[in-house]
Design a protein around this motif. Structure first.
Motif, PDB file in Angstrom:
ATOM      1  N   ASP A  77       0.822  -1.214   0.000  1.00 27.90           N
ATOM      2  CA  ASP A  77       0.000   0.000   0.000  1.00 27.90           C
ATOM      3  C   ASP A  77       0.855   1.263   0.000  1.00 27.90           C
ATOM      4  O   ASP A  77       0.358   2.346  -0.233  1.00 27.90           O
ATOM      5  CB  ASP A  77      -0.950   0.001   1.196  1.00 27.90           C
TER       6      ASP A  77
ATOM      7  N   VAL B 180       0.486  -5.914   6.115  1.00 29.48           N
ATOM      8  CA  VAL B 180      -0.415  -4.936   6.738  1.00 29.48           C
ATOM      9  C   VAL B 180      -0.835  -3.884   5.721  1.00 29.48           C
ATOM     10  O   VAL B 180      -0.083  -2.990   5.391  1.00 29.48           O
ATOM     11  CB  VAL B 180       0.269  -4.263   7.941  1.00 29.48           C
ATOM     12  N   MET B 181      -2.049  -4.042   5.218  1.00 31.71           N
ATOM     13  CA  MET B 181      -2.562  -3.094   4.228  1.00 31.71           C
ATOM     14  C   MET B 181      -4.022  -2.799   4.560  1.00 31.71           C
ATOM     15  O   MET B 181      -4.698  -3.639   5.148  1.00 31.71           O
ATOM     16  CB  MET B 181      -2.489  -3.720   2.823  1.00 31.71           C
TER      17      MET B 181
ATOM     18  N   SER C 164      -5.786  -7.945   4.003  1.00 30.45           N
ATOM     19  CA  SER C 164      -4.382  -8.076   4.417  1.00 30.45           C
ATOM     20  C   SER C 164      -3.653  -8.988   3.442  1.00 30.45           C
ATOM     21  O   SER C 164      -4.272  -9.721   2.669  1.00 30.45           O
ATOM     22  CB  SER C 164      -4.295  -8.668   5.821  1.00 30.45           C
TER      23      SER C 164
ATOM     24  N   LEU D  42       5.894  -6.012   9.730  1.00 28.36           N
ATOM     25  CA  LEU D  42       5.169  -6.305  10.958  1.00 28.36           C
ATOM     26  C   LEU D  42       4.180  -7.431  10.743  1.00 28.36           C
ATOM     27  O   LEU D  42       3.229  -7.312  10.021  1.00 28.36           O
ATOM     28  CB  LEU D  42       4.406  -5.064  11.431  1.00 28.36           C
TER      29      LEU D  42
ATOM     30  N   GLU E  21       0.891 -15.085  15.159  1.00 27.91           N
ATOM     31  CA  GLU E  21      -0.319 -15.724  14.618  1.00 27.91           C
ATOM     32  C   GLU E  21      -0.463 -15.502  13.124  1.00 27.91           C
ATOM     33  O   GLU E  21      -0.838 -16.407  12.387  1.00 27.91           O
ATOM     34  CB  GLU E  21      -1.558 -15.193  15.336  1.00 27.91           C
TER      35      GLU E  21
END
Lengths: 452, 160
Positions: free
Chosen positions: B11, B63-64, B68, B93, B97
């Motif tokens: 992103d 992470v977007m 995701s 990041l 999990e």
């Protein structure tokens, strides 16, 4: 070793055993009834005044066990257990105590109950009292310890953050200043040696990447057609945000010039990227540092909107997957501490994000508004997450209430407690309304002394 | 001619621009797409498939906003059209999990942390590209300069 059970039974015991004026001791203030590690063959009842029971630790420190007042028994343990006394008992004021000893006559009331049998309720009550007192003390100690550990943790975290922030700031400063120098230097060199390329470099350097990658693909296709150039050349030119008219001017040589145009533009845009990244890093570090700062003075004139923006920067990684909507009104500055306000917003925003992510809310959305009503600033933080669970709704501002299960997130349940504390200290108010898909925290801050 | 493509998804525009420079090595041989979201990448994947081309490697941030990276790669993994597509997660990041899910559900083929080391990164992409070309039975001669020689020889040795 005291107890207070003034009921029918004790009244009976008092009448029978503690009414003989010959068995009364008077104690002056600061006089000891008995001391630790002695044998005690008497059971006392306080008739007047106040006694204090305390132990002395091997290191000389004192532990208070009880304060005994009228109708409380003293010496129960040592008298009945016939072990050495565990307490020092001192008169806090001039007092009177009645007593009985082993050798005093046992009153045989309707049977053969021994003295200890008759006093059993007093003994049990005494033991219960003592145990409850120890439990209370234990619980209180644990609470204090927890508080202490927490504040230690926060303090060292803050110190660490400040230390890291300082180191990073130095590194970022070097990167930022030198990148700027490099950019200006290249601009000069281009100006001198390839003035025809200056505008391409400058567009990249000063404007940066203004086109999205889908726009770039659309442009590429168009350029291929209108300029009759190869896919590759079109792609190269489409990357830049240079005005199409520029390309039309050099239409004939476009195929040949494209690599150079692209290279000058890209060089400029890359330096711009580096400057923006350095600026961003500075902002993040600044926010972290302010969070870690010790309770600093409230002597800054603060724009509340700015503090909200800083919190958002700080939490950028949490916010990546969330659509953020800001509706800010122009606000008067208030006298405050930036760090504290950032802490308030960060906690609210973080909670909103985490609840939405944890619940896998589709299209997670965060709406933050600020407005001015009369002389009060009103900030709302709203999310469309699952809402606050019913069973903790009433206790969210209390410590140790958390919905965060993941080990990595804070989950100490202290976020809103901190928020509440800061809010209170500003004479501000916080309220919350929560139903599924709409949880809104509303903060009302008095503007107080106005500035600017 | 069946062309293999590389798709990058992040992103952040400046990261994509950086990737563009990093992947310069492949540029003359392999078409590389740059997308700013999973949704954009899905469209590109459809186009690639509609043109009868190959989605060889997807390099994707985690992470977007919107979908995701792990979610997106998971869907690609379940898409029959892209069964053999190689998936590389590139992220600064990801929780423990996320990583487990990336391996179990999205069956990613590689993981690169940000900031990455250029040499390692290029080698990973090269290896994945080579594996894809071999598994799909494409003619590798045209791309041989950008392929990983070790992977290539190992495969050739096995087939002899």
């Amino acid at each position: 070793m005291s107890t207070f059970i003034k009921n029918f039974h004790t009244q009976f015991l008092i009448d029978i055993y503690f009414s003989d004026p010959k068995r009364v001791l008077t104690l002056k203030k600061n006089e000891f009834l008995f001391k630790q590690e002695q044998f005690n063959d008497r059971l006392f009842l306080v008739k007047k005044g106040k006694l204090r029971g305390f132990g002395v630790n091997p290191d000389g420190s004192e532990v208070e066990f009880f304060i005994a007042t009228k109708f409380m028994f003293v010496g129960v343990n040592s008298f009945f257990s016939t072990s050495k006394t565990m307490t020092n008992i001192i008169a806090l004021e001039d007092s009177e105590v009645a007593y009985i000893g082993y050798k005093d006559a046992i009153y045989l009331a309707g049977g053969n109950a021994s003295l200890s049998e008759q006093f059993l309720p007093v003994i049990v009550s005494e033991l219960t009292f003592r145990q409850r007192r120890m439990m209370d003390i234990g619980a209180e100690k644990e609470k204090t310890l927890k508080k202490l550990i927490h504040s230690e943790k926060l303090a060292s975290l803050g110190q660490m953050a400040a230390g890291i922030a300082h180191e990073l700031n130095n590194a970022i400063a070097v990167l930022e200043k030198n990148t700027r120098w490099l950019g200006d230097q290249i601009e000069k060199i281009v100006h001198e040696h390839s003035p025809e390329m200056l505008k391409y470099f400058r567009t990249g350097y000063h404007e940066g990447r203004t086109l999205s990658n889908s726009e770039i693909r659309a442009r590429q296709k168009r350029y291929q057609i209108i300029f009759k150039i190869s896919e590759d050349t079109a792609d190269t030119l489409a990357q830049t945000n240079i005005d199409e008219e520029e390309f039309k001017k050099s239409k004939k040589d476009l195929e040949k010039l494209a690599p150079a145009i692209s290279s000058y533009w890209e060089t400029g845009a890359t330096i711009k990227d580096m400057l923006v990244a350095a600026h961003h890093a500075t902002y993040v570090v600044k926010s972290v540092k302010e969070l870690g700062a010790q309770r600093s003075q409230r002597n800054q004139t603060v724009d509340v909107n700015e503090t909200i923006k800083e919190s958002l920067t700080l939490l950028q990684s949490d916010l990546r997957r969330i659509n953020v909507d800001l509706h800010f009104s122009t606000l008067p500055s208030i006298i405050a501490n930036t760090g504290e306000l950032i802490q308030v917003w960060s906690n609210l925003i973080k909670n909103a994000c985490e609840s939405m992510i944890q619940a896998k809310t589709p299209d997670p959305q965060l709406v933050i508004t600020s407005s001015l009503k009369k002389d009060k600033i009103i900030v709302t933080v709203k999310d469309n997450g699952p809402g606050i669970p019913e069973h903790i709704k009433d206790s969210i501002f209390q410590p140790n209430v958390t919905t965060k299960k993941e080990g990595l997130s804070f989950g100490l349940g202290l976020g809103l407690t901190i928020v509440q504390r800061i809010i209170d200290s500003y004479g501000a108010k916080i309220s919350v309304e929560s139903v599924p898909c709409n949880t809104t925290f509303t903060i009302t801050i008095p503007t107080g002394v106005k500035h600017g | 001619m069946a062309k293999p493509n590389i798709i990058c998804v992040d992103d952040q525009r400046d990261i994509l621009a950086t990737l563009k420079k990093e992947l310069q090595f492949f540029r003359d041989h392999i078409k590389i797409y740059y997308c700013e979201s999973a949704a954009e990448a899905e469209k590109i994947l459809d186009d690639i498939d509609a043109n009868g081309e190959h989605a060889a490697v997807i390099i994707c941030d985690h992470v977007m906003p919107g979908k995701s990276g792990v979610e997106f790669l998971g869907e690609v993994n379940n898409d029959i059209r892209f069964k053999k597509t190689k998936k590389l997660l590139l992220t600064g990041l990801a929780t423990h999990e996320d990583t487990i899910e990336a391996i179990n559900k999205a069956k990613i083929d590689g993981y690169v942390g940000k900031p990455w080391e250029t040499h390692d990164f290029i080698n990973k992409v090269r290896t994945l590209l080579t594996e894809y070309i071999l598994e799909e039975g494409l003619d590798y001669n045209e791309f041989i300069t950008v392929l990983d020689q070790d992977t290539l020889y190992a495969r050739l040795r096995d087939t002899i």
